[in-house]
Design a protein around this motif. Structure first.
Motif, PDB file in Angstrom:
ATOM      1  N   ALA A 125      16.651  14.202   0.747  1.00 35.94           N
ATOM      2  CA  ALA A 125      15.576  13.286   0.348  1.00 35.94           C
ATOM      3  C   ALA A 125      14.214  13.783   0.836  1.00 35.94           C
ATOM      4  N   LEU A 126      14.159  14.334   2.038  1.00 36.26           N
ATOM      5  CA  LEU A 126      12.901  14.865   2.555  1.00 36.26           C
ATOM      6  C   LEU A 126      12.453  16.068   1.734  1.00 36.26           C
ATOM      7  N   TRP A 127      13.391  16.923   1.374  1.00 35.46           N
ATOM      8  CA  TRP A 127      13.064  18.068   0.526  1.00 35.46           C
ATOM      9  C   TRP A 127      12.495  17.585  -0.816  1.00 35.46           C
ATOM     10  N   GLU A 128      13.176  16.609  -1.414  1.00 36.92           N
ATOM     11  CA  GLU A 128      12.732  16.074  -2.702  1.00 36.92           C
ATOM     12  C   GLU A 128      11.381  15.383  -2.570  1.00 36.92           C
ATOM     13  N   LEU A 129      11.147  14.712  -1.450  1.00 39.15           N
ATOM     14  CA  LEU A 129       9.858  14.050  -1.234  1.00 39.15           C
ATOM     15  C   LEU A 129       8.731  15.070  -1.223  1.00 39.15           C
ATOM     16  N   ALA A 130       8.972  16.212  -0.601  1.00 42.62           N
ATOM     17  CA  ALA A 130       7.960  17.271  -0.598  1.00 42.62           C
ATOM     18  C   ALA A 130       7.686  17.758  -2.022  1.00 42.62           C
ATOM     19  N   GLU A 131       8.753  17.891  -2.813  1.00 42.81           N
ATOM     20  CA  GLU A 131       8.584  18.319  -4.204  1.00 42.81           C
ATOM     21  C   GLU A 131       7.790  17.291  -4.999  1.00 42.81           C
ATOM     22  N   ILE A 132       8.086  16.020  -4.775  1.00 40.98           N
ATOM     23  CA  ILE A 132       7.417  14.945  -5.507  1.00 40.98           C
ATOM     24  C   ILE A 132       5.933  14.883  -5.173  1.00 40.98           C
ATOM     25  N   THR A 133       5.601  14.983  -3.896  1.00 47.30           N
ATOM     26  CA  THR A 133       4.219  14.791  -3.450  1.00 47.30           C
ATOM     27  C   THR A 133       3.381  16.064  -3.522  1.00 47.30           C
TER      28      THR A 133
ATOM     29  N   ASP B 138       5.595  23.577   4.077  1.00 46.98           N
ATOM     30  CA  ASP B 138       6.816  23.633   4.880  1.00 46.98           C
ATOM     31  C   ASP B 138       7.595  22.329   4.777  1.00 46.98           C
ATOM     32  N   LYS B 139       8.906  22.463   4.802  1.00 47.29           N
ATOM     33  CA  LYS B 139       9.804  21.301   4.818  1.00 47.29           C
ATOM     34  C   LYS B 139      10.614  21.423   6.101  1.00 47.29           C
ATOM     35  N   ALA B 140      10.240  20.678   7.111  1.00 47.68           N
ATOM     36  CA  ALA B 140      10.807  20.918   8.436  1.00 47.68           C
ATOM     37  C   ALA B 140      11.208  19.631   9.131  1.00 47.68           C
ATOM     38  N   VAL B 141      12.183  19.771  10.030  1.00 47.88           N
ATOM     39  CA  VAL B 141      12.571  18.686  10.929  1.00 47.88           C
ATOM     40  C   VAL B 141      12.512  19.232  12.356  1.00 47.88           C
ATOM     41  N   ILE B 142      12.228  18.337  13.281  1.00 50.04           N
ATOM     42  CA  ILE B 142      12.122  18.727  14.687  1.00 50.04           C
ATOM     43  C   ILE B 142      13.297  18.137  15.441  1.00 50.04           C
ATOM     44  N   GLN B 143      14.013  18.997  16.174  1.00 44.84           N
ATOM     45  CA  GLN B 143      15.163  18.574  16.963  1.00 44.84           C
ATOM     46  C   GLN B 143      15.087  19.239  18.334  1.00 44.84           C
ATOM     47  N   ASN B 144      15.085  18.399  19.374  1.00 43.91           N
ATOM     48  CA  ASN B 144      14.977  18.900  20.753  1.00 43.91           C
ATOM     49  C   ASN B 144      13.755  19.791  20.944  1.00 43.91           C
ATOM     50  N   GLY B 145      12.663  19.409  20.315  1.00 45.56           N
ATOM     51  CA  GLY B 145      11.417  20.144  20.462  1.00 45.56           C
ATOM     52  C   GLY B 145      11.314  21.391  19.615  1.00 45.56           C
TER      53      GLY B 145
ATOM     54  N   GLY C  53       0.768  -1.235   0.000  1.00 47.93           N
ATOM     55  CA  GLY C  53       0.000   0.000   0.000  1.00 47.93           C
ATOM     56  C   GLY C  53       0.797   1.281   0.000  1.00 47.93           C
ATOM     57  N   ALA C  54       2.095   1.242  -0.339  1.00 49.33           N
ATOM     58  CA  ALA C  54       2.882   2.473  -0.416  1.00 49.33           C
ATOM     59  C   ALA C  54       2.313   3.380  -1.498  1.00 49.33           C
ATOM     60  N   ALA C  55       2.194   4.662  -1.182  1.00 48.27           N
ATOM     61  CA  ALA C  55       1.728   5.623  -2.176  1.00 48.27           C
ATOM     62  C   ALA C  55       2.887   6.122  -3.028  1.00 48.27           C
ATOM     63  N   VAL C  56       4.004   6.400  -2.371  1.00 50.31           N
ATOM     64  CA  VAL C  56       5.205   6.899  -3.042  1.00 50.31           C
ATOM     65  C   VAL C  56       6.427   6.333  -2.333  1.00 50.31           C
ATOM     66  N   MET C  57       7.472   6.049  -3.096  1.00 53.35           N
ATOM     67  CA  MET C  57       8.757   5.660  -2.513  1.00 53.35           C
ATOM     68  C   MET C  57       9.839   6.531  -3.136  1.00 53.35           C
ATOM     69  N   HIS C  58      10.844   6.854  -2.326  1.00 59.25           N
ATOM     70  CA  HIS C  58      11.957   7.685  -2.814  1.00 59.25           C
ATOM     71  C   HIS C  58      13.230   7.240  -2.119  1.00 59.25           C
ATOM     72  N   ASP C  59      14.247   6.864  -2.905  1.00 60.11           N
ATOM     73  CA  ASP C  59      15.482   6.397  -2.281  1.00 60.11           C
ATOM     74  C   ASP C  59      16.280   7.582  -1.754  1.00 60.11           C
ATOM     75  N   VAL C  60      16.971   7.346  -0.644  1.00 58.64           N
ATOM     76  CA  VAL C  60      17.772   8.386  -0.003  1.00 58.64           C
ATOM     77  C   VAL C  60      19.185   8.270  -0.547  1.00 58.64           C
TER      78      VAL C  60
END
Length: 357
Positions: free
Chosen positions: A242-250, A319-326, A227-234
């Motif tokens: 890869a996360l940035w590109e995933l946002a562009e793809i989706t 937004d393309k974001a990561v969470i680190q230490n809250g 049931g994967a909708a999209v896959m993207h190799d890192v």
């Protein structure tokens, strides 16, 4: 321009905007993050991905392995089964026939191991190049073939060619294995003597086993049939790219938690030794999976011996974001890979510059 992949702005304005399509037979067209195209003409479909390198004589087999696996991983991420490879070789003037024979012997051995058939290609000598240049074009069947990668697989189809139509906010983002897999192996392969000054030989040997994990074909087979909708190799640029590109793809935003991203201790220590960011280190061997049932897919992968973790979700905004230490940090467009800070100027046996591109 600097070594490595060109930046996204340059890619958009100087490459993608210049491409004109004559028909709609190319259903997955050139775009940021789209590393394999899908061609479908009169019921005959194939996924195609190209990867290349400047050859290093000292690491002939390993360089070929990295390049071919990049192509295979791109095809697998589309839900396809790699089955053949085309090879283009440009040798500098003065190279010996024995050099060519050694190259082809390494590639032939590698392709047998990877269940690939060398289908053809081109070989020439040019006075315009100083190093051997090799490109591999990997071809893939639609769907994951039965028993090829140990999965029931998809049936004669690729994943959706319009990710934006199937990806919704709230979907899970799953990461397989660990970040920095290929980069860790490359550091040991290239800088063994330097690393031995700090780390024991047994530690490097353990780290070098990362070479055995640089394919994503098995996890793509499991995810594609689950049931994967999209896959993207890192790959180049690491998990942040890869996360940035995933946002562009989706066409969606992404939000991921850094502490949920699995990373091996040796990767962390090698990166500290060279002052590298492990989250921007080439990570061939890891796969991002967008799905609505992340826990189910991670469990299925686990049953196949493939570690995986939910690291984030798609979001409503862009937004393309990561969470680190809250704290939330916003990702920047990919600018290059950390590996080039270390091996960008490596020497061949002829004392010439050589690098993976």
């Amino acid at each position: 321009m600097k070594p490595g992949k060109i930046s996204e702005p340059v890619l958009k304005r100087s490459v993608i905007r210049t491409i004109k399509y004559l028909t709609d037979e190319i259903s997955a067209k050139a775009a940021p993050g789209n590393d394999a195209v899908i061609a479908d003409s009169e019921g005959i479909a194939a996924a195609v991905s190209t990867a290349g390198l400047y050859m290093s004589e000292e690491n002939l087999y390993f360089d070929c392995q990295c390049a071919i696996l990049n192509g295979m991983n791109n095809v697998a991420a589309k839900g396809g089964t790699p089955f053949a490879v085309l090879m283009n070789v440009i040798l500098p003037a003065g190279k010996l026939e024995s050099d060519l024979r050694a190259l082809m012997g390494s590639v032939s051995k590698l392709c047998l191991k990877l269940n690939l058939q060398i289908a053809g290609g081109s070989t020439e000598v040019s006075s315009s190049v100083k190093n051997t240049i090799v490109t591999f074009t990997v071809l893939g069947h639609p769907g994951i073939r039965e028993n090829v990668f140990g999965s029931e697989g998809l049936k004669n189809k690729f994943l959706y060619t319009d990710p934006g139509a199937v990806c919704r906010p709230g979907m899970d983002i799953v990461l397989t294995k660990h970040i920095g897999i290929m980069g860790t192996a490359m550091l040991v392969q290239e800088k063994k003597e330097e690393l031995l000054s700090k780390f024991p030989k047994s530690y490097l040997e353990k780290a070098l086993k990362a070479r055995e994990e640089m394919s994503v074909c098995s996890e793509a087979a499991v995810a594609g049939s689950s049931g994967a909708a999209v896959m993207h190799d890192v790959s180049r640029g690491g998990i942040f790219a890869a996360l940035w590109e995933l946002a562009e793809i989706t066409g969606r935003g992404v939000e991921a938690v850094i502490t949920d991203m699995p990373v091996r201790q040796e990767t962390i220590e090698f990166c500290e030794f060279y002052g590298l960011n492990p989250y921007k280190l080439i990570s061939g061997g890891s796969l991002l999976i967008v799905c609505s049932r992340g826990k189910e897919i991670t469990e299925r992968l686990g049953h196949r011996g493939i570690p995986a973790a939910i690291i984030g979700k798609l979001t409503e905004n862009n937004d393309k974001a990561v969470i680190q230490n809250g704290e939330k940090r916003y990702l920047e467009p990919p600018k290059g890979d950390e590996i080039y800070k270390v091996i960008g100027n490596r020497k061949t046996s002829e004392n010439k510059k050589s690098q993976i591109v």
